[in-house]
Write a protein that holds these residues in place. Structure first.
Motif, PDB file in Angstrom:
ATOM      1  N   GLN A   1       0.868  -1.172   0.000  1.00  0.00           N
ATOM      2  CA  GLN A   1       0.000   0.000   0.000  1.00  0.00           C
ATOM      3  C   GLN A   1       0.909   1.227   0.000  1.00  0.00           C
ATOM      4  OE1 GLN A   1      -3.352   0.052  -0.121  1.00  0.00           O
ATOM      5  NE2 GLN A   1      -3.293   2.270  -0.148  1.00  0.00           N
ATOM      6  N   LYS A   2       0.846   2.037  -1.048  1.00  0.00           N
ATOM      7  CA  LYS A   2       1.747   3.185  -1.195  1.00  0.00           C
ATOM      8  C   LYS A   2       1.154   4.494  -0.650  1.00  0.00           C
ATOM      9  CE  LYS A   2       4.828   0.826  -3.551  1.00  0.00           C
ATOM     10  NZ  LYS A   2       6.179   0.609  -3.140  1.00  0.00           N
ATOM     11  N   THR A   3      -0.013   4.406  -0.016  1.00  0.00           N
ATOM     12  CA  THR A   3      -0.631   5.577   0.603  1.00  0.00           C
ATOM     13  C   THR A   3      -1.003   5.226   2.045  1.00  0.00           C
ATOM     14  OG1 THR A   3      -2.825   4.930  -0.180  1.00  0.00           O
ATOM     15  CG2 THR A   3      -1.572   6.448  -1.577  1.00  0.00           C
ATOM     16  N   LEU A   4      -1.134   6.255   2.862  1.00  0.00           N
ATOM     17  CA  LEU A   4      -1.506   6.029   4.260  1.00  0.00           C
ATOM     18  C   LEU A   4      -2.960   5.580   4.346  1.00  0.00           C
ATOM     19  CD1 LEU A   4       0.196   9.133   5.909  1.00  0.00           C
ATOM     20  CD2 LEU A   4       1.039   6.781   5.833  1.00  0.00           C
ATOM     21  N   PRO A   5      -3.254   4.629   5.238  1.00  0.00           N
ATOM     22  CA  PRO A   5      -4.630   4.150   5.362  1.00  0.00           C
ATOM     23  C   PRO A   5      -5.534   5.201   6.001  1.00  0.00           C
ATOM     24  CG  PRO A   5      -3.296   3.193   7.090  1.00  0.00           C
ATOM     25  CD  PRO A   5      -2.355   3.959   6.184  1.00  0.00           C
ATOM     26  N   LYS A   6      -6.813   5.064   5.744  1.00  0.00           N
ATOM     27  CA  LYS A   6      -7.801   5.935   6.371  1.00  0.00           C
ATOM     28  C   LYS A   6      -7.669   5.766   7.889  1.00  0.00           C
ATOM     29  CE  LYS A   6     -12.701   6.985   6.387  1.00  0.00           C
ATOM     30  NZ  LYS A   6     -14.014   6.654   5.867  1.00  0.00           N
TER      31      LYS A   6
END
Length: 166
Positions: A61-66
Motif C-alpha cells: 500500500q503506497k498511501t496512508l490508510p484511512k
C-alpha cells in the motif's frame, strides 16, 4: 518501560531459536505432511516441508490508510512510502524508502524533529541498521532502519496509540 520494550524485542528472538529445524523430529505434530495435518506434504528431498509453488502476491500500500494519525505522525515532505497499513484499532505501520544511508539518517532525524518525539533505547542492528523507541504523548513508535541492496535503506515505523479507558 525500558525493560518491557527490551523484553518485547528479545523474547520473540529467543523463542524462535527454540524452533525445531526442518527435518528434525521436534514439533512434528504441527508440520505439513505430519499425521496430524490434512493433505500431507513433502518434496523430493524427503523433507516434510514443502516449498510453495509460487510466492504469495503481496501488494504494498503506497498511501496512508484511512484513520492514520497524521496529526501525531506527520511525514516529511518528499518522503517515499514503500508500504503502509493498519494492524488493528490504534495500531498502524508505515515503511519509508530512501536511496542511501545518508538520506535515511536525515529522514530519521526529520521524523523525530517534526513530530516532537523523544528517542529512547537507540541501538544498532546486526544488519547495519538502527532501532529505537520514539515517544510522544499521542504515540509510541518502534522505529527501525533496514539496509537493502544497492545501498537503499527502508525506515520502518510501527505506531501505537495509548489505550483509552471509557
Amino acid at each position: 518501560m525500558t525493560l518491557a520494550t527490551a523484553l518485547c524485542l528479545t523474547v520473540p528472538l529467543a523463542l524462535s531459536a527454540c524452533a525445531p529445524e526442518p527435518g528434525t523430529h521436534g514439533g512434528a505434530q504441527n508440520r505439513p505432511g505430519s499425521s496430524s495435518t490434512k493433505g500431507g506434504g513433502g518434496d523430493s528431498s524427503g523433507s516434510s516441508w514443502s516449498k510453495p509453488k509460487h510466492e504469495p502476491d503481496i501488494t504494498k500500500q503506497k498511501t496512508l490508510p484511512k484513520g492514520f494519525p497524521t496529526e501525531a505522525f506527520a511525514l516529511p515532505k518528499g518522503a517515499t512510502i514503500d508500504d503502509a497499513g493498519e494492524r488493528g484499532p490504534g495500531v498502524w505501520f508505515v515503511v519509508l524508502s530512501t536511496k542511501d544511508r545518508a538520506a535515511a539518517d536525515a529522514l530519521w532525524a526529520e521524523v523525530i524533529a517534526i513530530n516532537g518525539f523523544t528517542e529512547q533505547d537507540p541501538s544498532d542492528t546486526p544488519e547495519g541498521g538502527r532501532s529505537a523507541t520514539l515517544s510522544s504523548p499521542q504515540l509510541t513508535v518502534q522505529a527501525l532502519t533496514l539496509p537493502g541492496d544497492g545501498g537503499t535503506v527502508l525506515l520502518s515505523y510501527d505506531l501505537s496509540a495509548p489505550l483509552t479507558s471509557g
